[in-house]
Enzyme design. Structure first.
Site: not given
Ligand code: NDP
Length: 273
Positions: A43, A48, A73, A106, A188, A229, A234, A237
């Site tokens: 995605d 981005y 998007k 979007h 998350l 991530s 991560r 996992s």
């Molecule tokens: P998430 O809620 O998935 O959080 C990502 C954060 O969590 C990062 O900082 C990451 O840090 C951390 N993280 C990831 N895995 C773990 C884990 N197993 N344990 C602890 N911390 C973890 O956030 P996103 O906002 O990125 O949402 C996911 C996806 O949704 C986006 O990438 C995008 O594709 C989409 N999205 C769409 C939007 C829209 O308007 N349509 C808006 C926002 C997101 P680290 O990298 O250090 O692991």
């Protein structure tokens, strides 16, 4: 990988890898790790600024194009009929693929209904076979109903913020009523769920992490879930959650954590940029 069937008839893998906020110079490596870990759904979005790097990872993988579901998007400033057609070509040039699985509007953009003209352009691209399914993101029920009233075309998906602090029961119900698959972004809550007592308790019981329980809850609601991530362990996992079985009581208690706790903007006020 479990899939859900979109109203277009196409299958969408229920767990996807999102690349929001992954810097372009890290994106190809992260997507490569994700594909190796078993993700078959990527995605991205024009905003981005890493569509080209997603495309590089897809090209470098040995996977047939048909095996990977790719979403991008159209950004707010590209809304409108002609602008959307141009934005699509730019995105496809960067992704360097010959068809797109899912194109999303979007944001609805507060104070404007140019998403209707955007949608008409997307319908044309869909009819031409350039896009297999078309959908929206951050749409509330009134946006969905207005779009459908104006065009007669029901979105295949609605990608919205969903995590234990924002269960989104109203929009999820609207999606169910209209035959739209719900996709969850920020599952998350961008890392803010750590330390939650209930999630810690359930995580302890299952011998899993808080993040894994939050993802399993979102999947149990029937949503497509997008994780992100930059850390290889991560990335691996976060996909290893499909075997977690939460019981009805656990699902209900997690859903009751809902506190309107958005980490992103509200669709009714988020404007043109
Ligand atoms: P998430 O809620 O998935 O959080 C990502 C954060 O969590 C990062 O900082 C990451 O840090 C951390 N993280 C990831 N895995 C773990 C884990 N197993 N344990 C602890 N911390 C973890 O956030 P996103 O906002 O990125 O949402 C996911 C996806 O949704 C986006 O990438 C995008 O594709 C989409 N999205 C769409 C939007 C829209 O308007 N349509 C808006 C926002 C997101 P680290 O990298 O250090 O692991």
């Amino acid at each position: 990988m479990e899939t859900l069937t979109l109203n277009s008839g196409h299958e969408i893998p229920q767990l996807g890898f999102g690349v929001f906020e992954i810097p372009p110079e890290e994106t190809a490596e992260c997507v490569t790790v994700a594909l190796e870990a078993g993700y078959r759904h990527i995605d991205t979005a024009k905003i981005y600024n890493n569509e080209a790097e997603v495309g590089q990872a897809l090209a470098a993988s040995a996977l047939p194009r048909e095996d990977v579901f790719v979403t991008t998007k159209v950004w707010n400033s590209d809304q409108g009929y002609d602008q959307t057609l141009r934005a699509f070509e730019t995105s496809m040039g960067k992704l360097d693929i010959d068809y797109l699985d899912l194109y999303l509007i979007h944001w609805p953009v507060a104070g404007s209904d140019s998403y209707v003209d955007t949608w008409k352009a997307m319908r044309k691209l869909n009819e031409e076979g350039r896009i297999r399914s078309i959908g929206v993101s951050n749409f509330q029920r009134p946006h969905l109903e207005h779009l459908i009233d104006e065009t007669g075309i029901v979105p295949a998906a609605n990608q919205i913020e969903i995590h234990p602090y924002l269960a989104q029961s109203v929009v999820r119900q609207a999606d169910i009523d209209l035959g739209i698959v719900t996709e969850a972004w920020s599952p998350l809550a961008q890392g803010t769920l750590e330390g939650d007592p209930l999630l810690e308790e359930i995580a302890g019981k299952h011998g899993r992490s808080v993040a894994e329980i939050a993802l399993a809850w979102n999947l149990a609601l029937g949503n497509v879930v997008l994780t992100r991530s930059t850390k290889a362990e991560r990335i691996r996992s976060n996909i290893d959650v499909l075997d977690i079985e939460l019981d009805d009581d656990e699902i209900t208690r997690i859903t009751q954590l809902d506190r309107d706790g958005r980490v992103g903007p509200h669709p009714d006020t988020f404007g043109r940029k």
